[in-house]
Design an enzyme around this catalytic site. Structure first.
Site, PDB file in Angstrom:
ATOM      1  N   ASP A  88       1.073  -1.240   0.092  1.00 13.96           N
ATOM      2  CA  ASP A  88       0.058   0.075   0.020  1.00 13.96           C
ATOM      3  C   ASP A  88       0.966   1.459  -0.275  1.00 13.96           C
ATOM      4  OD1 ASP A  88       0.138  -1.157   2.872  1.00 13.96           O
ATOM      5  OD2 ASP A  88       0.624   1.036   3.105  1.00 13.96           O
TER       6      ASP A  88
ATOM      7  N   ASP B 256       0.795   3.577   2.148  1.00 11.95           N
ATOM      8  CA  ASP B 256       0.321   4.170   3.415  1.00 11.95           C
ATOM      9  C   ASP B 256      -0.836   5.370   3.425  1.00 11.95           C
ATOM     10  OD1 ASP B 256       1.096   3.994   6.369  1.00 11.95           O
ATOM     11  OD2 ASP B 256       1.720   6.143   6.295  1.00 11.95           O
TER      12      ASP B 256
HETATM   13  N1  LIG Z   1       1.078   1.259   5.599  1.00  9.88           N
HETATM   14  C1  LIG Z   1       1.798   0.478   6.804  1.00  9.88           C
HETATM   15  N2  LIG Z   1       2.099   0.885   7.929  1.00  9.88           N
HETATM   16  C2  LIG Z   1       2.426   0.004   8.683  1.00  9.88           C
HETATM   17  N3  LIG Z   1       2.556  -1.140   8.594  1.00  9.88           N
HETATM   18  C3  LIG Z   1       2.303  -1.695   7.335  1.00  9.88           C
HETATM   19  N4  LIG Z   1       2.204  -2.986   6.870  1.00  9.88           N
HETATM   20  C4  LIG Z   1       1.851  -2.965   5.674  1.00  9.88           C
HETATM   21  N5  LIG Z   1       1.606  -1.749   5.219  1.00  9.88           N
HETATM   22  C5  LIG Z   1       1.628  -1.007   6.339  1.00  9.88           C
END
Ligand SMILES: Nc1ncnc2[nH]cnc12
Ligand SMILES: CSC[C@H]1O[C@H](OP(=O)(O)O)[C@H](O)[C@@H]1O
Length: 288
Positions: A208, A210
């Protein structure tokens, strides 16, 4: 000593198929009970162990993963090399979901975890300037590339406490700091592996953006799981590639296995025997 590879499987990776002589084995540690039993066996010519970081069924939150017990237990059964496979968010447009990152370096922003095997009664200070093993990281990169995924050679990993994802303001701040990816587990794991004189490399699978990306919005767990499912075959193939490469290289030249050489500060006559006894697997080599 022959190499013994361990994979610490993160979110979405709770099992490894294709191992020979494989059995789940319970290993106790003076630092507690590991996240789960450890699957031990062989992959080709190499001894391979697998430990699901959150436990099968994902029972441990990132804060509560028993990091010390995990690393101690792996050392106790003779592991020499640890490859962490993790999910992470990305702070870079060009580091996209589905890509793999060979993590290096780290920023540790966790605050509610035991971070060292050492302490009062037996104090030690290891170098962490370069927490990952350069040789094992190179091996992991080649294996990931051979598995057909897009791989980024390095990336700064921000380890956050969690379990909530970052606020938008935090996400923007980490980006401004120059961080590339974010996760919740690689610290203190990498620190502990160094103290235990294990080679450690981390492969982070981007799931992703974030929360900073204007076109992607907030992190959604469903998206993370979908991306991890899509990566499963590549992750498996990468593990096989790493095992094959290690079988052709009997030892690591980077010196991770000597990390404690000059690290213990407490004078032998001042060491607490009970503290020292717990360190038999991690530091027995230098405490005799
Ligand atoms: N955006 C994110 N922040 C923290 N841990 C994660 N693991 C997968 N995506 C994450
Ligand atoms: C499932 S999203 C958040 C969770 O996933 C990552 O775990 P791991 O590093 O073990 O793959 C992240 O660090 C969080 O713990």
């Amino acid at each position: 000593m022959d190499r013994h590879l361990a994979i610490i499987g993160g979110s979405g990776l709770y099992q490894i198929d294709g191992m020979e002589e494989a059995a789940w084995r319970s290993v106790e540690s003076p630092f507690g009970t590991p996240s789960d039993e450890i699957l031990t066996g062989r992959l080709g010519a190499v001894r391979l162990s697998f430990l699901p970081r959150h436990g099968r069924g994902h029972v441990h939150s990132p804060t509560d993963v028993p990091y010390r017990a995990n690393i101690d237990a792996l050392k106790r059964i003779g592991v020499t090399d640890v490859v962490s496979v993790s999910a992470c968010g990305s702070f870079r447009e060009e580091m996209a979901p589905g890509d793999f990152v060979i993590v290096d370096p780290f920023i540790d922003r966790t605050f509610a975890r035991e971070k060292s095997f050492f302490g009062s009664g037996c104090v030690a200070h290891v170098s962490l300037a370069e927490p990952v093993c350069p040789e094992l990281s190179t091996t992991a990169r080649a294996a990931a590339e051979a598995a057909g995924v897009r791989v980024h050679d390095c990336g700064t990993y921000l380890a956050m406490e969690g379990p909530q994802f970052s606020t938008l303001a935090e996400s923007r701040m980490y980006r401004a700091w120059g961080c590339d990816v974010i996760g919740m587990t690689n610290m203190p794991e990498a620190k502990l592996a160094r103290e235990a004189e294990l080679c450690y490399a981390s492969v982070a699978m981007i799931t992703d953006y974030d929360s900073w990306h204007p076109e992607h919005g907030a992190v959604e767990i469903t998206q993370i799981i979908e991306t991890l499912k899509g990566n499963a075959e590549a992750a498996r193939s990468m593990v096989t590639g790493i095992a094959r490469a290690l079988s052709e290289k009997p030892s690591c030249e980077a010196g991770c296995d000597r990390a404690l050489e000059h690290a213990v500060m407490t004078a032998p006559e001042k060491r607490d025997p009970q503290v020292a006894a717990k360190l038999d697997a991690v530091a027995g080599r230098v405490l005799q």
